[in-house]
Design a protein around this motif. Structure first.
Motif, short mmCIF file in Angstrom:
data_model
loop_
_atom_site.label_atom_id
_atom_site.label_comp_id
_atom_site.label_asym_id
_atom_site.label_seq_id
_atom_site.Cartn_x
_atom_site.Cartn_y
_atom_site.Cartn_z
N GLN A 1 0.64 -1.38 -0.49
CA GLN A 1 -0.02 0.33 0.14
C GLN A 1 0.76 1.30 0.11
N GLN A 2 1.64 1.26 0.50
CA GLN A 2 2.94 2.39 1.13
C GLN A 2 3.44 2.52 -0.73
N ARG A 3 4.10 1.83 -1.02
CA ARG A 3 4.85 1.50 -2.18
C ARG A 3 3.99 1.80 -3.58
N LEU A 4 2.45 1.60 -4.03
CA LEU A 4 0.95 2.05 -4.53
C LEU A 4 0.65 3.68 -4.42
N ASP A 5 0.78 3.45 -3.29
CA ASP A 5 0.81 5.19 -2.76
C ASP A 5 1.99 6.34 -3.16
N HIS A 6 3.34 5.64 -3.56
CA HIS A 6 3.87 6.20 -3.81
C HIS A 6 3.80 6.96 -4.78
N PHE A 7 3.96 6.07 -6.01
CA PHE A 7 4.21 5.89 -7.11
C PHE A 7 3.02 6.26 -7.59
N LEU A 8 1.86 6.06 -7.80
CA LEU A 8 0.41 6.71 -8.11
C LEU A 8 0.89 8.14 -8.11
N ALA A 9 1.13 8.64 -6.38
CA ALA A 9 1.59 10.26 -6.23
C ALA A 9 2.33 10.90 -7.66
N ALA A 10 3.44 10.37 -7.39
CA ALA A 10 4.92 10.29 -7.99
C ALA A 10 4.10 10.96 -8.97
N ASN A 11 3.15 9.73 -10.72
CA ASN A 11 2.89 10.07 -11.20
C ASN A 11 1.94 10.25 -12.07
N ASP A 12 0.81 10.65 -10.75
CA ASP A 12 -0.40 11.64 -10.74
C ASP A 12 -1.25 10.36 -11.99
N LEU A 13 -1.35 9.09 -11.50
CA LEU A 13 -1.78 7.91 -11.53
C LEU A 13 -3.07 7.88 -10.11
N ALA A 14 -4.21 6.62 -10.82
CA ALA A 14 -5.19 6.72 -9.58
C ALA A 14 -5.80 5.09 -10.35
N ILE A 15 -5.70 4.01 -9.01
CA ILE A 15 -6.74 2.75 -9.33
C ILE A 15 -7.82 2.95 -8.94
N LYS A 16 -8.64 1.66 -9.01
CA LYS A 16 -9.90 1.24 -8.54
C LYS A 16 -9.54 0.45 -7.62
N ARG A 17 -9.19 -0.06 -6.81
CA ARG A 17 -8.44 -1.01 -6.10
C ARG A 17 -7.44 -1.70 -6.35
N ASP B 1 -9.42 -1.51 -16.03
CA ASP B 1 -10.92 -1.53 -15.44
C ASP B 1 -10.23 -1.26 -14.23
N GLY B 2 -8.37 -0.95 -14.15
CA GLY B 2 -7.89 -0.31 -13.25
C GLY B 2 -8.06 -1.15 -11.86
N ASN B 3 -7.83 -2.11 -11.18
CA ASN B 3 -7.88 -3.23 -10.71
C ASN B 3 -6.14 -3.29 -10.42
N ILE B 4 -5.72 -3.73 -9.38
CA ILE B 4 -4.65 -4.13 -9.67
C ILE B 4 -4.94 -5.28 -8.76
N MET B 5 -3.72 -6.90 -8.76
CA MET B 5 -3.26 -7.95 -8.20
C MET B 5 -1.61 -7.36 -7.51
N LEU B 6 -1.38 -7.76 -6.77
CA LEU B 6 0.09 -8.00 -5.98
C LEU B 6 0.07 -8.93 -5.75
N ILE C 1 5.08 -3.71 -8.47
CA ILE C 1 4.60 -2.35 -8.39
C ILE C 1 4.07 -1.26 -9.64
N VAL C 2 5.99 -1.20 -10.49
CA VAL C 2 5.86 -0.18 -11.08
C VAL C 2 4.94 -0.90 -12.18
N HIS C 3 5.50 -2.00 -12.62
CA HIS C 3 4.76 -2.98 -14.07
C HIS C 3 3.63 -2.72 -14.34
N GLU C 4 3.00 -2.91 -12.80
CA GLU C 4 0.89 -2.80 -13.18
C GLU C 4 0.71 -1.27 -13.29
N ILE C 5 1.75 -0.70 -12.42
CA ILE C 5 1.14 0.65 -12.50
C ILE C 5 1.61 1.11 -14.19
N ALA C 6 1.92 0.79 -14.77
CA ALA C 6 2.64 1.20 -15.90
C ALA C 6 1.30 1.11 -16.78
#
Length: 304
Positions: free
Chosen positions: A206-222, A238-243, A259-264
């Motif tokens: 959760q911490q790392r997702l929040d970091h990379f999403l905020a740094a790249n102005d991105l958002a996920i559904k859940r 749909d913007g759903n990520i599983m880790l 995490i970055v792979h999925e955010i990309a």
């Protein structure tokens, strides 16, 4: 493992999902041409057909006879536009549009029977390997944790487990003190350690997702943890990520890479050059972590 199968009137899949190190869809073997001999059944003894202990909400268990052997599956209805076949840790899962008949669903399973049985057999063999690993869950065992090896120490009184080192920055030799008797059953030890690792994974991911999403102005559904034996992570349209929670065994660089792979994928729902360029923009120097992870299979961990 994933396969999309369409009925004659079905439209393309409306919700795509990409998983780490896999193509956009795991295609089943092509059907034989008219000149080819009839395909033979997958080798090995027939697989047992039995429903899972419990079914998801609004799901049903169904069995269909194929040319090789009966195949059982969990059937769900949805608004999707094609029949989806997925073999995962829970067996064969079939998702079908509400308007598709049971006969059409059975036909789709029969058509892909060879591919399904190959995946189910692989799943069964992997579960057998994991059962062998269970025998090592005991006092003094070492488990990989954030790239370090920590020791399991049983027999510590209390109502909760405790860790002797820094929760997110362990050192070699740190110990996980388990509030279990020293002679606790291996399954009880395994389940307790898994629960603790999953709790840590939830916090750190959760911490790392929040970091990379905020740094790249991105958002996920859940997002949610996964225990899949075939993939480290996935992202759908749909913007759903599983880790995969077993990433907690690796060091921080590898976790960040997944995490970055999925955010990309939020910007590039493919594995094209543009996608890898996006991964490199978010996480320069990701290649070493990617190469390190490729040497491991999710179902082979923990490495004890």
């Amino acid at each position: 493992m994933k396969c999309a199968s369409s009925t004659p009137n079905a439209m393309p899949l409306e919700n795509r999902q990409l998983s780490l190190f896999e193509p956009e869809a795991a295609a089943p073997p092509a059907p034989p041409s008219p000149a080819s001999p009839r395909s033979t059944a997958p080798t090995g003894t027939p697989l047992a057909v039995s429903p899972p202990p419990s079914l998801p909400p609004r799901a049903r268990w169904r069995e269909v006879q194929t040319e090789h052997q009966p195949i059982g599956f969990v059937l769900r209805r949805s608004r999707r536009k094609s029949i989806g076949l997925v073999v995962n840790d829970d067996g064969l899962q079939v998702t079908a549009p509400n308007w598709v008949t049971l006969a059409q669903i059975d036909a789709a399973v029969q058509e892909k029977a060879r591919w399904i049985l190959e995946k189910l057999r692989w799943r069964h063999e992997r579960q057998q390997q994991l059962a062998m690993v269970d025998t090592h869950w005991k006092d003094g065992t070492h488990v990989p944790y954030f790239g370090q090896r920590i020791e399991l120490a049983l027999g510590h009184p209390g109502s909760a487990h405790s860790f002797t080192g820094q929760r997110f920055a362990p050192k070699e030799g740190d110990r996980l003190l388990l509030a279990l008797p020293r002679d606790a059953d291996h399954q009880r030890v395994r389940d307790s350690v898994h629960a603790w690792l999953q709790a840590v994974a939830t916090e750190w991911f959760q911490q790392r997702l929040d970091h990379f999403l905020a740094a790249n102005d991105l958002a996920i559904k859940r997002w949610r943890l996964s225990s899949a034996s075939t993939r480290w992570g996935s992202c759908n349209s749909d913007g759903n990520i599983m880790l995969n929670w077993r990433l907690i065994h690796f060091d921080h660089d590898v976790i960040d890479y997944v995490i970055v792979h999925e955010i990309a994928h939020l910007r590039e729902m493919n594995h094209s050059k543009d996608f890898w360029r996006e991964v490199g923009r978010i996480l320069p120097g990701f290649e070493s972590a990617r190469d390190a992870l490729r040497r491991h299979d999710p179902a082979s961990l923990p490495l004890i």
